[in-house]
Design an enzyme around this catalytic site. Structure first.
Site, short mmCIF file in Angstrom:
data_model
loop_
_atom_site.label_atom_id
_atom_site.label_comp_id
_atom_site.label_asym_id
_atom_site.label_seq_id
_atom_site.Cartn_x
_atom_site.Cartn_y
_atom_site.Cartn_z
N HIS A 95 0.88 -1.14 0.01
CA HIS A 95 -0.07 0.01 -0.02
C HIS A 95 1.04 1.21 0.20
O HIS A 95 0.45 2.46 0.28
CB HIS A 95 -1.11 0.00 1.09
CG HIS A 95 -2.06 -1.01 1.06
ND1 HIS A 95 -3.18 -0.48 0.25
CD2 HIS A 95 -2.45 -2.26 1.58
CE1 HIS A 95 -3.98 -1.64 0.39
NE2 HIS A 95 -3.53 -2.54 1.24
N HIS A 116 6.95 -8.43 4.35
CA HIS A 116 5.85 -8.08 4.00
C HIS A 116 5.25 -9.28 2.94
O HIS A 116 5.42 -8.92 1.64
CB HIS A 116 5.78 -6.63 3.44
CG HIS A 116 4.57 -5.95 3.55
ND1 HIS A 116 3.81 -5.70 4.66
CD2 HIS A 116 3.58 -5.89 2.38
CE1 HIS A 116 2.53 -4.90 4.40
NE2 HIS A 116 2.40 -5.20 3.09
#
Ligand SMILES: [Fe+2]
Ligand SMILES: [Fe+2]
Ligand SMILES: [Fe+2]
Ligand SMILES: [Fe+2]
Ligand SMILES: [Fe+2]
Ligand SMILES: [Fe+2]
Ligand SMILES: [Fe+2]
Ligand SMILES: [Fe+2]
Lengths: 271, 271, 271, 271
Positions: free
Chosen positions: A68, A153
């Site tokens: 994001h 991540h």
């Protein structure tokens, strides 16, 4: 060194809780550095200038991002001006920002923070293992830096475990982000690297990974667009991983989860 | 009722640990029923007749499966003969086996065990929410059955959370399987259903989700076929979720994780 | 009967070309019905009320949709009022609109148009094969309807081929949409059903599947958000499939591709 | 130069047809070079030593591979000994074999053949665009080499189109493989590069992308393992792309599809 990593901060609920507890935790846990994942801090989607500054002012030293990273367009230019922001290192060459940063603590210790993004079930970036290999070639734990924190991540537990073992003996802590649910598998790997598959989010857990539950459930059940997803607004649980490293080797001596406030069972490391 | 659910049993290491601890746990925790996910029990890939029988003899009441259900071909015919086996309910009509089973405990209590498989990042089966809706139409918690356990076999934390909220107030426990890493988010949802995103596997955690780490890391790094993946052989951590239900409503009064043996931090519910 | 199916209309370029050529093609090819995929007609993303009306006025009889069905929110309410719109039949129960429609031609012939969406590499809807099975149970080719057109909106060629064979002998034409590139495999399958894996889009082919090429290439190369994708504006090639059915059996006697205008090699069936 | 590229050869049916027609096509079309994708030649799964030799003896100059490159284990060692084999260039460093080769024709012309693999809906390899950029830095069309053929082995039409435009003006031909269905979009891009999204397979088209249709359909419908997939055994259509380049610039002067034998509509370039 004593390090605290906090997982994906989601929306206002997550921000408020993090900003409130970090100053106190720095003291109580005698922390040398605090690292936070900020990819969902801006209403669930990305991070902006103001929130970055708020988090840094609250005592966060380094902020990592994730898939994001670019949800808020201002990040595309701001990231190059703010050296405390770290985005996945395996974005292609030429991507704004940096995939790793050296943070020097008050006691003069050097901490390397690196982030890589997984590729299973995610956008296919460059090879995360090759990106890590490159960092390990530049910085050596216990030699050129005092601690190395790797934020992986990723979606798949298998890929995260593999990154853990790949880094074992070369990093102080490998900790996962992105799935927003803390795992209970914190451990020190055979080579001395602390590991936890996911730190969990800092957000309201009466939700679907931080977002209001009605809309999120409906999206999966009904398969047609409803209201835009928005962060849940109940009190957040601050979730993270605490690690204590050996000052000489940089390897982990101790690793413990932290869960504070909100709905999850509470866990605060003793110091 | 007191129920114990144990996550994906991986290979011999996982089987040995489960078979050893289940008899003792039944006593110590005064369990009414033990449910185990067996999709990786046969050398990491599926389940067979012999291992099914061994698990049942050790005191397991119901065995759930998952995407590895058919890895051992003999399961395709055996599953129809063994009513204690449950495969995902959202396989298409005509699939061998059943997606739910009623188990009657020694005390005469009725437990419904249902499994659904997620569809995010997985083989696209039929709608898991519709499958659950159908079960809830047939069986009512606290009325026609005393407890309902939903095993949500899925990759994405979002989909698992959504199943949890979808079932809230209608099931005793919604527990995830498939990612092989226990989560630390056990909680009772607002409607009274206990929930944990993943129970974690019963296997050797010095591994990549139960498989030997060298081969598994190499597969991700090198992208060419190496040795066939095989289960890690170190001592297993038995991972699961313990839940105590209200005898009248069937809802949860208490939920706690269990982690026993091996490398993870130990956690045994007190009774 | 003589049917013409035109693939995904992309943006203004595609709309202009379709609206211009349909009246002439109806005459020249003596068409009984024209079916068009409209999921990208509104600036590349979905379809709206006005464009639906324009297409119908130009002589289109039935408009199919796809994964972009709901990009324009007004479609969620409009679709129930406009019986000539068909969305994938394997959306969950309760989805607005319909997955099939019966169109009666000027000569009084009945044409069933069904759309299903594939699940490989796409949003996991309900089973497309089960949805087709249901339609075939309701309508029988050569008995209750004179022709059946199946639009299989899917990514994977394997899934599209499988739908073709699944329908063979039960449909007049199975034609693919969604990939925006016409395939050269039109043929009549052994059971008498005409088949082409993808009809191709009606849009500017100097593009990335209809969208301006610079932005689309950059998105894949740079992995950071750039300008929002917009339809390419050069002259469109109208791409489709022409089929002639046997009036008694409803099966295909002849199938040919159509490619008209723009950059692709030209192909117009002779009548 | 006159080049012929033939798409994925599937099983015995595909091999027989290719081996039979290549000698004749070399003459009739006055070909300077023949390039074939061989990733499915060995019973649908990979390529082996013997079949490689058979194809080369039949007059094939260079064989490209794809995601099935390593299905036959002997390829892992053989590929380094056989310079006419090309696997995707974007495998990680250290992968056996090569991602590009220079072939010198009888007339002394130099042809560069490169293969890259797409990443959308496929195994996430390294960046295909970066791999191509590297080749273009080493070899310049019309300067250091006389022709450049890029085989883009990918699932998504968007990614293949993007590779086409990325190479436009720098390659003679960009041709897709992997989906096994020929596309009808052959064209010369504005910069002079010939392009076709997929060449189509050389195999029996009464099948599911080359494999026997009953098993392949059943696998999608029933979702449980059935018989192992095997190549369809009917007569093959040999599918490919013919391109004629300008001797000075190396760019395309003409591009045409070839479809020969079997069930598809026939197309043979005139020379
Ligand atoms: Fe996140
Ligand atoms: Fe993320
Ligand atoms: Fe599984
Ligand atoms: Fe499993
Ligand atoms: Fe589409
Ligand atoms: Fe489309
Ligand atoms: Fe292939
Ligand atoms: Fe392939």
């Amino acid at each position: 060194m004593r390090l605290l990593y906090l997982g994906d901060v989601v929306g206002r609920s997550g921000r408020d809780a993090v900003q409130e507890c970090v100053p106190k935790l720095r003291q109580d846990l005698k922390l040398d550095a605090v690292i936070v994942n900020g990819e969902n801090a801006a209403h669930g989607f990305g991070l902006n200038v103001r929130i970055t500054q708020d988090l840094l002012e609250a005592g966060v030293d380094v902020i990592t991002l994730g898939n994001h990273a670019w949800d808020q367009r201002e990040m595309l230019s701001y990231i190059d001006k703010q050296p405390r922001l770290v985005r996945p290192a395996n974005y292609p060459q030429g991507t704004p920002g940096r995939g790793a940063c050296i943070h020097t603590t008050e006691r003069g210790k050097k901490l390397l923070v690196v982030q890589v993004m997984g590729r299973l079930f995610m956008d296919p970036l460059d090879d995360p293992f090759a990106a890590l290999q490159q960092e390990f070639a530049r910085f050596r734990l216990g030699a050129t830096v005092d601690a190395i924190l790797v934020d992986v991540h990723a979606e798949a537990t298998s890929e995260k475990c593999a990154v853990g073992h790949f880094c074992d003996g070369r990093a102080s802590l490998v900790v996962g982000s992105h799935t927003h649910i803390p795992t209970a598998d914190h451990a020190i790997l055979p080579g001395g690297t602390a590991y936890q598959t996911d730190a969990g989010m800092c957000g309201d857990y009466d939700s679907v990974i931080g977002m209001k539950k009605d809309g999120a459930v409906s999206k999966l059940v009904r398969k047609i667009p409803g209201e835009r997803l928005a962060p849940a607004e109940g009190p957040a649980t601050v979730c993270g991983v605490f690690v204590e490293t050996d000052d000489r080797s940089g390897l982990a001596r101790r690793v413990e989860p932290l869960r504070l406030g909100g709905r999850l069972s509470q866990m605060i490391p003793e110091v």
